[in-house]
Structure formats: structure tokens, C-alpha cells
Design a protein around this motif. Structure first.
Motif, PDB file in Angstrom:
ATOM      1  N   GLU A 109       0.903  -1.313  -0.031  1.00  0.00           N
ATOM      2  CA  GLU A 109       0.042  -0.008  -0.010  1.00  0.00           C
ATOM      3  C   GLU A 109       0.833   1.067  -0.069  1.00  0.00           C
ATOM      4  O   GLU A 109       1.853   1.309   0.435  1.00  0.00           O
ATOM      5  CB  GLU A 109      -0.952   0.099   1.202  1.00  0.00           C
ATOM      6  N   LYS A 110       0.335   2.163  -0.839  1.00  0.00           N
ATOM      7  CA  LYS A 110       0.940   3.634  -0.820  1.00  0.00           C
ATOM      8  C   LYS A 110       2.691   3.509  -1.224  1.00  0.00           C
ATOM      9  O   LYS A 110       3.371   4.420  -0.799  1.00  0.00           O
ATOM     10  CB  LYS A 110       0.900   4.284   0.432  1.00  0.00           C
ATOM     11  N   LYS A 111       2.802   2.549  -1.954  1.00  0.00           N
ATOM     12  CA  LYS A 111       4.159   2.357  -2.552  1.00  0.00           C
ATOM     13  C   LYS A 111       4.167   2.223  -4.214  1.00  0.00           C
ATOM     14  O   LYS A 111       2.743   1.783  -4.467  1.00  0.00           O
ATOM     15  CB  LYS A 111       5.009   1.336  -2.074  1.00  0.00           C
ATOM     16  N   GLN A 112       5.046   2.477  -4.787  1.00  0.00           N
ATOM     17  CA  GLN A 112       5.084   2.161  -6.184  1.00  0.00           C
ATOM     18  C   GLN A 112       4.542   0.732  -6.410  1.00  0.00           C
ATOM     19  O   GLN A 112       5.267  -0.178  -6.206  1.00  0.00           O
ATOM     20  CB  GLN A 112       6.267   2.446  -6.930  1.00  0.00           C
ATOM     21  N   ARG A 113       3.776   0.605  -7.510  1.00  0.00           N
ATOM     22  CA  ARG A 113       3.418  -0.745  -8.247  1.00  0.00           C
ATOM     23  C   ARG A 113       4.469  -0.891  -9.397  1.00  0.00           C
ATOM     24  O   ARG A 113       4.254  -0.282 -10.237  1.00  0.00           O
ATOM     25  CB  ARG A 113       2.080  -0.767  -8.606  1.00  0.00           C
ATOM     26  N   LYS A 114       5.476  -1.603  -9.206  1.00  0.00           N
ATOM     27  CA  LYS A 114       6.418  -1.907 -10.375  1.00  0.00           C
ATOM     28  C   LYS A 114       6.269  -3.279 -10.917  1.00  0.00           C
ATOM     29  O   LYS A 114       6.472  -4.066 -10.143  1.00  0.00           O
ATOM     30  CB  LYS A 114       7.836  -1.451  -9.629  1.00  0.00           C
TER      31      LYS A 114
ATOM     32  N   SER B  45      -2.534   6.918  -4.742  1.00  0.00           N
ATOM     33  CA  SER B  45      -1.586   6.804  -3.876  1.00  0.00           C
ATOM     34  C   SER B  45      -0.484   5.950  -4.162  1.00  0.00           C
ATOM     35  O   SER B  45       0.454   5.796  -3.501  1.00  0.00           O
ATOM     36  CB  SER B  45      -2.297   6.359  -2.727  1.00  0.00           C
ATOM     37  N   SER B  46      -0.533   5.109  -5.257  1.00  0.00           N
ATOM     38  CA  SER B  46       0.258   4.194  -5.615  1.00  0.00           C
ATOM     39  C   SER B  46       0.626   4.229  -7.219  1.00  0.00           C
ATOM     40  O   SER B  46      -0.011   3.451  -7.952  1.00  0.00           O
ATOM     41  CB  SER B  46      -0.076   2.778  -5.272  1.00  0.00           C
ATOM     42  N   PRO B  47       1.646   5.004  -7.688  1.00  0.00           N
ATOM     43  CA  PRO B  47       1.955   4.992  -9.225  1.00  0.00           C
ATOM     44  C   PRO B  47       2.275   3.676  -9.835  1.00  0.00           C
ATOM     45  O   PRO B  47       2.852   2.976  -9.013  1.00  0.00           O
ATOM     46  CB  PRO B  47       3.033   5.949  -9.097  1.00  0.00           C
TER      47      PRO B  47
ATOM     48  N   GLN C 158      13.684   2.205 -20.485  1.00  0.00           N
ATOM     49  CA  GLN C 158      13.039   3.614 -20.165  1.00  0.00           C
ATOM     50  C   GLN C 158      11.939   2.911 -18.973  1.00  0.00           C
ATOM     51  O   GLN C 158      11.806   1.727 -18.846  1.00  0.00           O
ATOM     52  CB  GLN C 158      12.085   3.989 -21.096  1.00  0.00           C
ATOM     53  N   THR C 159      11.423   3.801 -18.411  1.00  0.00           N
ATOM     54  CA  THR C 159      10.564   3.642 -17.464  1.00  0.00           C
ATOM     55  C   THR C 159       9.098   4.349 -17.555  1.00  0.00           C
ATOM     56  O   THR C 159       9.209   5.604 -18.178  1.00  0.00           O
ATOM     57  CB  THR C 159      10.830   4.062 -16.071  1.00  0.00           C
ATOM     58  N   VAL C 160       7.838   3.760 -17.719  1.00  0.00           N
ATOM     59  CA  VAL C 160       6.478   4.286 -17.888  1.00  0.00           C
ATOM     60  C   VAL C 160       5.977   4.452 -16.639  1.00  0.00           C
ATOM     61  O   VAL C 160       5.727   3.544 -15.810  1.00  0.00           O
ATOM     62  CB  VAL C 160       5.761   3.480 -18.764  1.00  0.00           C
ATOM     63  N   GLU C 161       5.708   5.754 -16.193  1.00  0.00           N
ATOM     64  CA  GLU C 161       4.906   5.884 -15.048  1.00  0.00           C
ATOM     65  C   GLU C 161       3.576   6.520 -15.264  1.00  0.00           C
ATOM     66  O   GLU C 161       3.179   7.567 -15.912  1.00  0.00           O
ATOM     67  CB  GLU C 161       5.698   7.134 -13.969  1.00  0.00           C
ATOM     68  N   VAL C 162       2.520   5.838 -14.617  1.00  0.00           N
ATOM     69  CA  VAL C 162       1.127   6.070 -14.714  1.00  0.00           C
ATOM     70  C   VAL C 162       0.368   6.111 -13.345  1.00  0.00           C
ATOM     71  O   VAL C 162       1.044   5.312 -12.308  1.00  0.00           O
ATOM     72  CB  VAL C 162       0.331   5.121 -15.581  1.00  0.00           C
TER      73      VAL C 162
END
Length: 373
Positions: A201-206, A222-224, A232-236
Motif C-alpha cells: 500500500e502507498k508504494k510504487q507498483r512496479k 496513492s500508488s503510481p 525506459q520507465t513508464v509511470e502512470v
């Protein structure tokens, strides 16, 4: 085409004697059906045409077309293929495979391997439907429609160590997985996705991707959600997008259908909007307008391309049919092609449609497709 030509080809079509070129011309006329052309036939003749041709093409009696693309390389031999509610033209039309192949190749399907945290490797094409594994309170189930789903059981406890799974598709395989947060991922052939069995919870979902995948990310402000590739990295936060990161492609492309995403590649950063595509080539990022239908056609079970060069099209065919491509003439690799045809047909039919351009010829020897001019 005038009335005499139309009726002549219709008679040959009904008798099963029309050539591929005549069928393509008839179907392109039938599907376009502009007013000036429709006046060539009477209403009764038009209805008869729709019944006779439409029965083979799976199109309604009103002649409504779904998707129509045509090849401009050779007007004399129109490569005109069309989709109607996921059904493909020519699916009932006989093809003279002897002119192309010595050995045909079947299409791919829902094939993948799942590697668990403990190293156990499961062949998903052979596994029974239902629960196939449980890891620290995380249940993994295979659904009847070729999907993998993760569910956190009520007895699960918070883990001190994050566990990871990897799903891999071979050449000739695709698969869909529903991650623990509800995000959906479709993997294209020869691709892999490494991901945690539970997101904190409340951390990046990678997750880490190799190859190509289409993502529908569950929204969580709360969790990109982060999709890493080698370059590369795609952030959503929550969005629909496609990432193509095959090693044999010249660039990494990210195409956005819905929402917004941020692309990070070394010191380069940019945001793209729906309908746009970021292209990363040698650590240089640029944004281009995207043909979204072409990009996600693979997810819908299609080969679809608009002015795409032959070499690029053949790479897709190579991955899906698990075949090697050999060119007898390097100069033909840049020939532009436009067309659409189902994934779920033997390779001979796909190649025969491409041959209608009169620009290229094919022969199959074992697991090798030989391309010549």
C-alpha cells in the motif's frame, strides 16, 4: 467496376472459380459501395449481391463496413482486407497454398509459462483450469478463457519480503494476466513480465517488461504504476497503453489510448496524451501521432498495418508463427504494405494476401519463410 464486370465476377464467385484478385476487387467494391457505384445495380440485384457475398463475409444486410484498408502499391492487385465484429475476410475462401508453400504453419495461441517465487515453472497451456498455486496467501488461478488471475485470500498476512512471479510467452503465444491490484496485462508473443505477487500500500507498483504488452492499469492515486523496460520507465496512475520493447526493434515505443503517462529514459522525460506515441531511439525521445488501431491489433487477434515496411511486418509474422525469415533480395525490405487479416489462420493465407500486391513472393521450407521479389 461496371455492371457486367460485377455480375461476371459474382457468377465466378458463386461457382467457386473466382481468383484471389477478383475476390479482393469484388469485396473492395462491395464494402465501399458508394452511391455512384450502387446505382449500377437495381435494388433487387443489390440485395442479391449482399446475400451472396455477405454470407461469405459475415456482414449484415445493410452492408455496414467495420474496417477497410486498401493497398496502394498495385491498383491492379488490390490488397483489401476487412474486419466485421472480429471476423476476417476470406476466411471461407480457398487459397492455392501450393503456389506459396511446401509446408504450412499453424497460428499461435494462448501459450505461456509461469515461474513462481520458489522457481517452479508451470506450462499454462497444459495446466488445468482453476487454482494452480498458492504463495503466502496469494492464490493464482487459471481461467477457462486463457487468463491468469491473482487474488489475496482473507488469511494472507503482511509479508516482510516481496515475492515475484514471471509470466513468459513463447514465440507463437499470447496470454493475459490480472495482477493483484486488478490491473490487466496482455502479453504479445515472445514477451515476459516480472511482477510482485502483492503490491504494498502507498508504494510504487512496479513491473518489468521484455517484449510487448498492453496495459489497463487500475487507478490508485496513492500508488503510481511503473512499467520498466531495459531502456525506459513508464509511470502512470491509471490508464490504457501499449509498450513495444522488443530487442530486435530499432526503437522502444509507448502508445497511449486513455489517461496520461510519463516516459523516463535516462535524462529524457516527457508526457504523452491519448492518441500519441513516444519513440525512444538511442536514448532520444520524441512524440508522434499514433495509429492506435494498428498498434493494438495484435491484442485483438489481428495483423494490421498501414504503410508499414515489409521487414517490420515479417518480424510480426516470425514471432507469431515461430518461423525464421530469409530474404533473397535485401532491397524488398522497405516495401510499404497496408492491410488487415486475422492472426488465427495458417501462415499460407497471410502470405497469399501479401502476394496480392504483386511486389513480393513467399515460399515455406520447414520453419523458414523465404521472401523474394
Amino acid at each position: 467496376m461496371d455492371k457486367q464486370e460485377i455480375t461476371h465476377i459474382l457468377d465466378k464467385f458463386k461457382a467457386g472459380k473466382a481468383s484471389d484478385e477478383e475476390v479482393a476487387l469484388l469485396e473492395s467494391w462491395y464494402l465501399k459501395f458508394e452511391t455512384s457505384e450502387s446505382e449500377i445495380l437495381s435494388e433487387e440485384e443489390r440485395l442479391d449481391t449482399f446475400q451472396r457475398v455477405g454470407a461469405n463475409l459475415n456482414i449484415n444486410s445493410k452492408g455496414k463496413k467495420a474496417i477497410a484498408l486498401w493497398q496502394s502499391i498495385s491498383i491492379a492487385a488490390v490488397l483489401f482486407l476487412m474486419v466485421s465484429i472480429g471476423l476476417i475476410l476470406f476466411k471461407n475462401q480457398p487459397v492455392n497454398d501450393a503456389q506459396i508453400v511446401q509446408n504450412d504453419v499453424a497460428p499461435g495461441g494462448n501459450n505461456a509459462f509461469l515461474t513462481l517465487t520458489n522457481g517452479k515453472r508451470i506450462d499454462l497451456s497444459k495446466a488445468e483450469n482453476g487454482e494452480i498455486a498458492e504463495q503466502a496467501g496469494i492464490k493464482v488461478s487459471k481461467l477457462a478463457n486463457g487468463q491468469l488471475i491473482y487474488k489475496i485470500s482473507s488469511s494472507a498476512t503482511k509479508l516482510s519480503v516481496v515475492n515475484y512471479n514471471t509470466i513468459e510467452t513463447p514465440r507463437g503465444g499470447t496470454y493475459m494476466v490480472i495482477l493483484p491490484d486488478g490491473s490487466k496485462v496482455w502479453l504479445n508473443a515472445e514477451s515476459s513480465l516480472n511482477y510482485p505477487t502483492a503490491f504494498e500500500e502507498k508504494k510504487q507498483r512496479k513491473v518489468h517488461l521484455k517484449g510487448e504488452a498492453y496495459f489497463e492499469v487500475a487507478h490508485d492515486a496513492s500508488s503510481p504504476f511503473m512499467v520498466e523496460t531495459d531502456n525506459q520507465t513508464v509511470e502512470v496512475l491509471g490508464t490504457h497503453f501499449n509498450v513495444n520493447a522488443y530487442n530486435d526493434e530499432q526503437s522502444v515505443s509507448t502508445t497511449l489510448l486513455q489517461g496520461s503517462v510519463r516516459i523516463n529514459a535516462g535524462l529524457a522525460h516527457l508526457l504523452i496524451k491519448p492518441g500519441q506515441q513516444s519513440v525512444l531511439t538511442q536514448q532520444k525521445l520524441k512524440v508522434l501521432p499514433a495509429d492506435v488501431d494498428d498498434v493494438i491489433a495484435w491484442k485483438n487477434g489481428l495483423f494490421q498495418f498501414s504503410d508499414e515496411n515489409l521487414e517490420s511486418v515479417m518480424r510480426k509474422i516470425s514471432r507469431w508463427y515461430d518461423v525464421e525469415i530469409e530474404y533473397t533480395d535485401e532491397n524488398i525490405k522497405e516495401i510499404p504494405l497496408t492491410g488487415i487479416i486475422t492472426h488465427f489462420t495458417k501462415v499460407s493465407k497471410v502470405l497469399r494476401m501479401l502476394e496480392l500486391t504483386k511486389q513480393v513472393r513467399f515460399k515455406i521450407e520447414g520453419k523458414k519463410i523465404i521472401v523474394s521479389k
